[in-house]
Design a protein around this motif. Structure first.
Motif, PDB file in Angstrom:
ATOM      1  N   ILE A 176       0.856  -1.190   0.000  1.00 54.15           N
ATOM      2  CA  ILE A 176       0.000   0.000   0.000  1.00 54.15           C
ATOM      3  C   ILE A 176       0.889   1.236   0.000  1.00 54.15           C
ATOM      4  CG2 ILE A 176      -1.753   1.320   1.259  1.00 54.15           C
ATOM      5  CD1 ILE A 176      -2.787  -1.276   2.410  1.00 54.15           C
ATOM      6  N   VAL A 177       0.621   2.137  -0.926  1.00 54.67           N
ATOM      7  CA  VAL A 177       1.350   3.407  -0.988  1.00 54.67           C
ATOM      8  C   VAL A 177       0.380   4.520  -0.597  1.00 54.67           C
ATOM      9  CG1 VAL A 177       2.554   5.048  -2.468  1.00 54.67           C
ATOM     10  CG2 VAL A 177       2.941   2.593  -2.755  1.00 54.67           C
ATOM     11  N   VAL A 178       0.789   5.322   0.394  1.00 55.22           N
ATOM     12  CA  VAL A 178      -0.052   6.390   0.924  1.00 55.22           C
ATOM     13  C   VAL A 178       0.595   7.732   0.620  1.00 55.22           C
ATOM     14  CG1 VAL A 178      -1.186   7.334   2.968  1.00 55.22           C
ATOM     15  CG2 VAL A 178      -0.788   4.867   2.788  1.00 55.22           C
ATOM     16  N   GLY A 179      -0.175   8.642   0.068  1.00 56.88           N
ATOM     17  CA  GLY A 179       0.270  10.018  -0.127  1.00 56.88           C
ATOM     18  C   GLY A 179      -0.544  10.954   0.742  1.00 56.88           C
ATOM     19  N   VAL A 180       0.114  11.661   1.659  1.00 55.69           N
ATOM     20  CA  VAL A 180      -0.557  12.619   2.546  1.00 55.69           C
ATOM     21  C   VAL A 180      -0.234  14.019   2.037  1.00 55.69           C
ATOM     22  CG1 VAL A 180      -0.853  13.405   4.919  1.00 55.69           C
ATOM     23  CG2 VAL A 180      -0.243  11.019   4.468  1.00 55.69           C
ATOM     24  N   LEU A 181      -1.255  14.798   1.695  1.00 54.93           N
ATOM     25  CA  LEU A 181      -0.985  16.091   1.044  1.00 54.93           C
ATOM     26  C   LEU A 181      -1.714  17.242   1.721  1.00 54.93           C
ATOM     27  CD1 LEU A 181      -3.483  17.338  -0.905  1.00 54.93           C
ATOM     28  CD2 LEU A 181      -2.990  15.277  -2.195  1.00 54.93           C
ATOM     29  N   TYR A 182      -1.140  18.418   1.531  1.00 56.34           N
ATOM     30  CA  TYR A 182      -1.833  19.673   1.832  1.00 56.34           C
ATOM     31  C   TYR A 182      -1.681  20.560   0.611  1.00 56.34           C
ATOM     32  CZ  TYR A 182      -3.138  24.196   3.658  1.00 56.34           C
ATOM     33  OH  TYR A 182      -3.746  25.410   3.829  1.00 56.34           O
ATOM     34  N   HIS A 183      -2.824  20.992   0.069  1.00 52.50           N
ATOM     35  CA  HIS A 183      -2.831  21.879  -1.097  1.00 52.50           C
ATOM     36  C   HIS A 183      -3.372  23.230  -0.648  1.00 52.50           C
ATOM     37  CE1 HIS A 183      -2.949  23.035  -5.276  1.00 52.50           C
ATOM     38  NE2 HIS A 183      -4.232  23.325  -5.209  1.00 52.50           N
ATOM     39  N   PRO A 184      -2.517  24.253  -0.529  1.00 53.13           N
ATOM     40  CA  PRO A 184      -2.953  25.558  -0.017  1.00 53.13           C
ATOM     41  C   PRO A 184      -4.069  26.167  -0.872  1.00 53.13           C
ATOM     42  CG  PRO A 184      -0.556  25.413  -0.075  1.00 53.13           C
ATOM     43  CD  PRO A 184      -1.072  24.214  -0.801  1.00 53.13           C
ATOM     44  N   PRO A 185      -4.906  26.997  -0.282  1.00 48.79           N
ATOM     45  CA  PRO A 185      -6.050  27.571  -1.009  1.00 48.79           C
ATOM     46  C   PRO A 185      -5.655  28.367  -2.248  1.00 48.79           C
ATOM     47  CG  PRO A 185      -6.270  27.923   1.359  1.00 48.79           C
ATOM     48  CD  PRO A 185      -4.907  27.357   1.142  1.00 48.79           C
ATOM     49  N   ARG A 186      -4.503  29.042  -2.206  1.00 47.10           N
ATOM     50  CA  ARG A 186      -4.121  29.901  -3.333  1.00 47.10           C
ATOM     51  C   ARG A 186      -3.122  29.224  -4.269  1.00 47.10           C
ATOM     52  NH1 ARG A 186      -4.525  33.140   1.135  1.00 47.10           N
ATOM     53  NH2 ARG A 186      -6.018  34.847   1.023  1.00 47.10           N
ATOM     54  N   ALA A 187      -2.850  27.942  -4.042  1.00 46.45           N
ATOM     55  CA  ALA A 187      -1.887  27.232  -4.885  1.00 46.45           C
ATOM     56  C   ALA A 187      -2.500  26.905  -6.238  1.00 46.45           C
ATOM     57  CB  ALA A 187      -1.427  25.959  -4.191  1.00 46.45           C
ATOM     58  N   ASP A 188      -1.628  26.649  -7.218  1.00 48.76           N
ATOM     59  CA  ASP A 188      -2.074  26.357  -8.575  1.00 48.76           C
ATOM     60  C   ASP A 188      -2.541  24.907  -8.670  1.00 48.76           C
ATOM     61  OD1 ASP A 188      -2.294  26.964 -11.478  1.00 48.76           O
ATOM     62  OD2 ASP A 188      -0.716  25.457 -11.620  1.00 48.76           O
ATOM     63  N   LEU A 232      -4.660  11.172   0.495  1.00 48.81           N
ATOM     64  CA  LEU A 232      -5.603  11.841   1.394  1.00 48.81           C
ATOM     65  C   LEU A 232      -5.007  13.129   1.931  1.00 48.81           C
ATOM     66  CD1 LEU A 232      -5.612  10.172   4.911  1.00 48.81           C
ATOM     67  CD2 LEU A 232      -3.937   9.602   3.158  1.00 48.81           C
ATOM     68  N   GLY A 233      -5.873  13.999   2.415  1.00 47.01           N
ATOM     69  CA  GLY A 233      -5.425  15.249   2.999  1.00 47.01           C
ATOM     70  C   GLY A 233      -6.390  16.376   2.700  1.00 47.01           C
ATOM     71  N   ASP A 234      -5.889  17.607   2.860  1.00 52.41           N
ATOM     72  CA  ASP A 234      -6.687  18.811   2.638  1.00 52.41           C
ATOM     73  C   ASP A 234      -6.455  19.254   1.189  1.00 52.41           C
ATOM     74  OD1 ASP A 234      -7.938  21.218   2.569  1.00 52.41           O
ATOM     75  OD2 ASP A 234      -6.962  22.042   4.361  1.00 52.41           O
ATOM     76  N   PHE A 235      -7.462  19.015   0.331  1.00 52.23           N
ATOM     77  CA  PHE A 235      -7.334  19.311  -1.094  1.00 52.23           C
ATOM     78  C   PHE A 235      -7.722  20.748  -1.437  1.00 52.23           C
ATOM     79  CE2 PHE A 235      -7.086  14.825  -1.087  1.00 52.23           C
ATOM     80  CZ  PHE A 235      -6.630  14.386  -2.321  1.00 52.23           C
ATOM     81  N   ASN A 236      -8.460  21.421  -0.544  1.00 58.71           N
ATOM     82  CA  ASN A 236      -8.972  22.760  -0.837  1.00 58.71           C
ATOM     83  C   ASN A 236      -9.610  22.802  -2.231  1.00 58.71           C
ATOM     84  OD1 ASN A 236      -8.667  24.625   1.443  1.00 58.71           O
ATOM     85  ND2 ASN A 236      -6.508  24.043   1.329  1.00 58.71           N
ATOM     86  N   HIS A 237      -9.203  23.760  -3.090  1.00 55.35           N
ATOM     87  CA  HIS A 237      -9.859  23.911  -4.397  1.00 55.35           C
ATOM     88  C   HIS A 237      -9.512  22.790  -5.372  1.00 55.35           C
ATOM     89  CE1 HIS A 237     -11.515  27.730  -3.228  1.00 55.35           C
ATOM     90  NE2 HIS A 237     -10.311  28.222  -2.952  1.00 55.35           N
ATOM     91  N   LEU A 238      -8.485  22.018  -5.065  1.00 59.31           N
ATOM     92  CA  LEU A 238      -8.120  20.911  -5.955  1.00 59.31           C
ATOM     93  C   LEU A 238      -9.220  19.854  -5.995  1.00 59.31           C
ATOM     94  CD1 LEU A 238      -5.811  19.759  -7.753  1.00 59.31           C
ATOM     95  CD2 LEU A 238      -5.022  18.509  -5.726  1.00 59.31           C
ATOM     96  N   ARG A 239     -10.111  19.891  -5.013  1.00 58.48           N
ATOM     97  CA  ARG A 239     -11.187  18.893  -4.964  1.00 58.48           C
ATOM     98  C   ARG A 239     -12.048  18.936  -6.221  1.00 58.48           C
ATOM     99  NH1 ARG A 239     -12.884  23.358  -2.222  1.00 58.48           N
ATOM    100  NH2 ARG A 239     -15.078  23.984  -2.349  1.00 58.48           N
ATOM    101  N   GLN A 240     -12.057  20.085  -6.895  1.00 55.22           N
ATOM    102  CA  GLN A 240     -12.874  20.236  -8.100  1.00 55.22           C
ATOM    103  C   GLN A 240     -12.272  19.498  -9.300  1.00 55.22           C
ATOM    104  OE1 GLN A 240     -12.884  24.484  -8.439  1.00 55.22           O
ATOM    105  NE2 GLN A 240     -14.103  24.813  -6.579  1.00 55.22           N
ATOM    106  N   ASP A 241     -10.998  19.097  -9.192  1.00 50.20           N
ATOM    107  CA  ASP A 241     -10.307  18.483 -10.328  1.00 50.20           C
ATOM    108  C   ASP A 241      -9.923  17.030 -10.079  1.00 50.20           C
ATOM    109  OD1 ASP A 241     -10.348  20.930 -11.758  1.00 50.20           O
ATOM    110  OD2 ASP A 241      -8.593  21.617 -10.636  1.00 50.20           O
ATOM    111  N   ILE A 242     -10.457  16.406  -9.026  1.00 47.92           N
ATOM    112  CA  ILE A 242      -9.999  15.055  -8.698  1.00 47.92           C
ATOM    113  C   ILE A 242     -10.595  13.988  -9.614  1.00 47.92           C
ATOM    114  CG2 ILE A 242      -9.622  15.639  -6.276  1.00 47.92           C
ATOM    115  CD1 ILE A 242     -12.258  14.107  -5.688  1.00 47.92           C
TER     116      ILE A 242
END
Length: 229
Positions: free
Chosen positions: A68-80, A107-117
């Motif tokens: 199992i490979v896990v990626g834990v991410l934080y995507h800031p609100p103003r990031a591209d 998994l993690g906080d995707f902020n606006h990236l959630r619209q492109d998953i």
């Protein structure tokens, strides 16, 4: 990096950190139980993006899953969004080529990236499994995985510490313990005395007359097997 691991350590768990380099707070981390083997996939890290990659090898994995490979991410609100999305596609492609039949969890906080998953889900056959909002009316904290059939529906828990995000708890499904099937092995008695008894029996049996009582070849074979048994 000025905060020691001992400050945030949890007894019984290993701690892996990826702290934010641009300001004095933030970043992501992962806690792994002491009895689970793991390795940090440093080659997948980006010097700017906050994504921590860990390969874990629990003692028991679902049939057909190698690791199992896990990626834990934080995507800031103003990031591209495009930069993070292209990075995730590139790294997940590498993971699939390096670890065949692996389980994936991002998994993690995707902020606006959630619209492109949807693109990620489509390319890597992932599913987003968090069904509720995690910050006000927004669903920011997501779990994308190809192991959705092995987990229960996530549960919403209260905010943790100073965070204004809900906590997401996900538990694996309990394995059903099937009753052990009893297997009976029958074998022929091949002792010399048994062979002699068998020979004496067959000498006394008039096989031609018995086999002539049925017509077809299949019936004769079935009757012969009955006689032998």
């Amino acid at each position: 990096d000025h905060i020691q691991d001992s400050v945030i350590a949890i007894n019984g768990y290993n701690l892996i950190r990826l702290y934010r380099r641009t300001i004095s707070h933030g970043g992501v981390c992962m806690y792994i139980k002491n009895d689970i083997r793991y390795s940090v996939l440093q080659d997948l890290f980006d010097p700017v993006l906050e994504v921590l990659w860990i390969k874990i090898q629990p003692k028991r994995l679902p049939r057909g899953i190698s690791t199992i490979v896990v990626g834990v991410l934080y995507h800031p609100p103003r990031a591209d969004n495009a930069t993070m999305l292209n990075y995730l596609i590139e790294k997940l492609t590498s993971v699939e080529s390096l670890y065949v039949n692996c389980g994936l969890i991002v998994l993690g906080d995707f902020n606006h990236l959630r619209q492109d998953i949807n693109k990620l889900n489509r390319i890597f056959n992932l599913k987003q499994i968090v069904p509720f909002e995690t910050r006000g009316p927004n669903k920011l904290d997501l779990i994308l995985t190809n192991l959705q059939n092995f987990y229960n529906t996530p549960v919403k828990r209260p905010n943790f510490g100073l965070s204004d995000h809900a906590t997401v708890e996900v538990q694996p499904k309990q394995r059903t313990q099937l009753p052990r099937r009893q297997i009976t092995v029958q074998k022929r008695d091949l002792r010399p005395s048994s062979r002699l008894t068998m020979r004496a029996y067959l000498h006394k049996v008039n096989l031609p007359s018995l086999l002539n009582t049925v017509d077809t070849c299949a019936e004769k074979v079935s009757l012969f097997e009955t006689i032998i048994n």
